[in-house]
Write a protein that holds these residues in place. Structure first.
Motif, PDB file in Angstrom:
ATOM      1  N   VAL A   5       0.019  -7.254  -4.933  1.00  0.00           N
ATOM      2  CA  VAL A   5      -0.855  -6.203  -5.459  1.00  0.00           C
ATOM      3  C   VAL A   5      -0.443  -4.883  -4.840  1.00  0.00           C
ATOM      4  N   ALA A   6      -0.232  -3.881  -5.682  1.00  0.00           N
ATOM      5  CA  ALA A   6       0.129  -2.545  -5.211  1.00  0.00           C
ATOM      6  C   ALA A   6      -1.041  -1.596  -5.421  1.00  0.00           C
ATOM      7  N   PHE A   7      -1.345  -0.804  -4.405  1.00  0.00           N
ATOM      8  CA  PHE A   7      -2.425   0.183  -4.476  1.00  0.00           C
ATOM      9  C   PHE A   7      -1.817   1.580  -4.539  1.00  0.00           C
ATOM     10  N   PHE A  22       0.805  -1.212   0.000  1.00  0.00           N
ATOM     11  CA  PHE A  22       0.000   0.000   0.000  1.00  0.00           C
ATOM     12  C   PHE A  22       0.841   1.266   0.000  1.00  0.00           C
ATOM     13  N   ASP A  23       0.481   2.185  -0.886  1.00  0.00           N
ATOM     14  CA  ASP A  23       0.922   3.562  -0.737  1.00  0.00           C
ATOM     15  C   ASP A  23       0.166   4.125   0.471  1.00  0.00           C
ATOM     16  N   LEU A  24       0.622   5.236   0.994  1.00  0.00           N
ATOM     17  CA  LEU A  24      -0.027   5.816   2.177  1.00  0.00           C
ATOM     18  C   LEU A  24      -0.956   6.973   1.824  1.00  0.00           C
ATOM     19  N   HIS A  25      -0.388   8.034   1.291  1.00  0.00           N
ATOM     20  CA  HIS A  25      -1.175   9.237   1.026  1.00  0.00           C
ATOM     21  C   HIS A  25      -2.145   9.017  -0.122  1.00  0.00           C
ATOM     22  N   LEU A  68       3.698  -1.429   3.904  1.00  0.00           N
ATOM     23  CA  LEU A  68       3.482  -0.052   3.494  1.00  0.00           C
ATOM     24  C   LEU A  68       4.623   0.368   2.578  1.00  0.00           C
ATOM     25  N   ALA A  69       4.278   0.780   1.352  1.00  0.00           N
ATOM     26  CA  ALA A  69       5.274   1.170   0.355  1.00  0.00           C
ATOM     27  C   ALA A  69       5.214   2.674   0.150  1.00  0.00           C
ATOM     28  N   SER A  70       5.560   3.410   1.175  1.00  0.00           N
ATOM     29  CA  SER A  70       5.532   4.867   1.108  1.00  0.00           C
ATOM     30  C   SER A  70       6.948   5.413   0.995  1.00  0.00           C
ATOM     31  N   ALA A  71       7.097   6.450   0.179  1.00  0.00           N
ATOM     32  CA  ALA A  71       8.401   7.099   0.044  1.00  0.00           C
ATOM     33  C   ALA A  71       8.613   8.165   1.114  1.00  0.00           C
ATOM     34  N   SER A  72       7.673   8.284   2.043  1.00  0.00           N
ATOM     35  CA  SER A  72       7.762   9.303   3.086  1.00  0.00           C
ATOM     36  C   SER A  72       8.516   8.787   4.307  1.00  0.00           C
ATOM     37  N   THR A  73       9.491   9.557   4.762  1.00  0.00           N
ATOM     38  CA  THR A  73      10.208   9.185   5.976  1.00  0.00           C
ATOM     39  C   THR A  73       9.316   9.352   7.209  1.00  0.00           C
TER      40      THR A  73
END
Length: 225
Positions: A171-173, A11-14, A117-122
């Motif tokens: 699966v990526a969202f 999952f992306d976060l934002h 969680l696949a977020s690029a945010s630190t």
């Protein structure tokens, strides 16, 4: 040719888990104001999904000022934006979870699927904590260790590694074009969450209220039940 089986969810976060882009955009609007760069609808459109460095480059380039700052000055501005954002996300609560997300995560846990969680945010771990979702996301990509931000595949390759699966079984969202490019480059199944079609998405949902395990599996041509 048989499709790879879906075995994990990333999952992306934002814009996928939480309504938190409002805080990022607010902090970037403040930076633009301080730098006397005009804020435009185009900036609000393209910044979601970008890393902090790429966001700042985009803002400066929009006013022809990309070469105006030294590397230390550039880093100081990026750090200032992060400080503004961290102040803003103190307002986050479980109420910032997007509709349908909690029940979908419950479904995945009940079915035994691993997730990350696949977020690029630190700031992702702090945000997940404020959203009350640490029970679901014990696996969060360490964004500060990524060599390249989205649209490069690094974050999704790292997320797939966290759940111990090949990307093609995950699966990526995603809700942004750059995020979709990242997930596709990694080789994941892709589900876009957006009113508008995201190029390359294997399936699209208008919003998170449509999230369910059966809906996602059907949309990806996977067996249900």
């Amino acid at each position: 040719m048989q499709k790879p089986a879906v075995q994990g969810f990333l999952f992306d976060l934002h814009g996928v888990i939480a309504d938190s882009w409002q805080y990022h955009l607010a902090s970037w609007r403040q930076i633009a104001r301080e730098l006397e760069v005009p804020w435009t609808p185009q900036l609000a459109e393209v910044l979601p999904g970008m890393s902090r460095r790429d966001s700042l480059k985009t803002i400066l380039s929009s006013d022809g000022r990309q070469s105006e700052f030294t590397a230390p000055q550039f880093q100081a501005i990026a750090t200032h934006e992060n400080e503004l954002y961290q102040q803003m996300i103190t307002k986050m609560t479980p109420a910032n979870r997007l509709p349908g997300v909690t029940s979908f995560l419950d479904e995945l846990v009940a079915a035994g699927y691993p997730m990350a969680l696949a977020s690029a945010s630190t700031n992702a771990p702090a945000e997940i904590d404020r959203l009350g979702l640490t029970g679901f996301f014990s696996k969060i990509v360490a964004a500060e260790q990524l060599q390249h931000s989205k649209p490069a595949p690094d974050v999704y390759l790292a997320a797939a590694k966290l759940v111990g699966l090949p990307p093609e079984n995950c699966v990526a969202f995603e809700d942004t074009v750059t995020g979709m490019q990242s997930a596709k480059a990694a080789g994941c199944y892709t589900v876009g969450v957006n009113q508008r079609k995201l190029p390359g998405a294997d399936a699209m949902l208008a919003d998170t209220t449509h999230l369910s395990l059966a809906t996602v599996l059907r949309a990806l041509g996977q067996p249900v039940g």
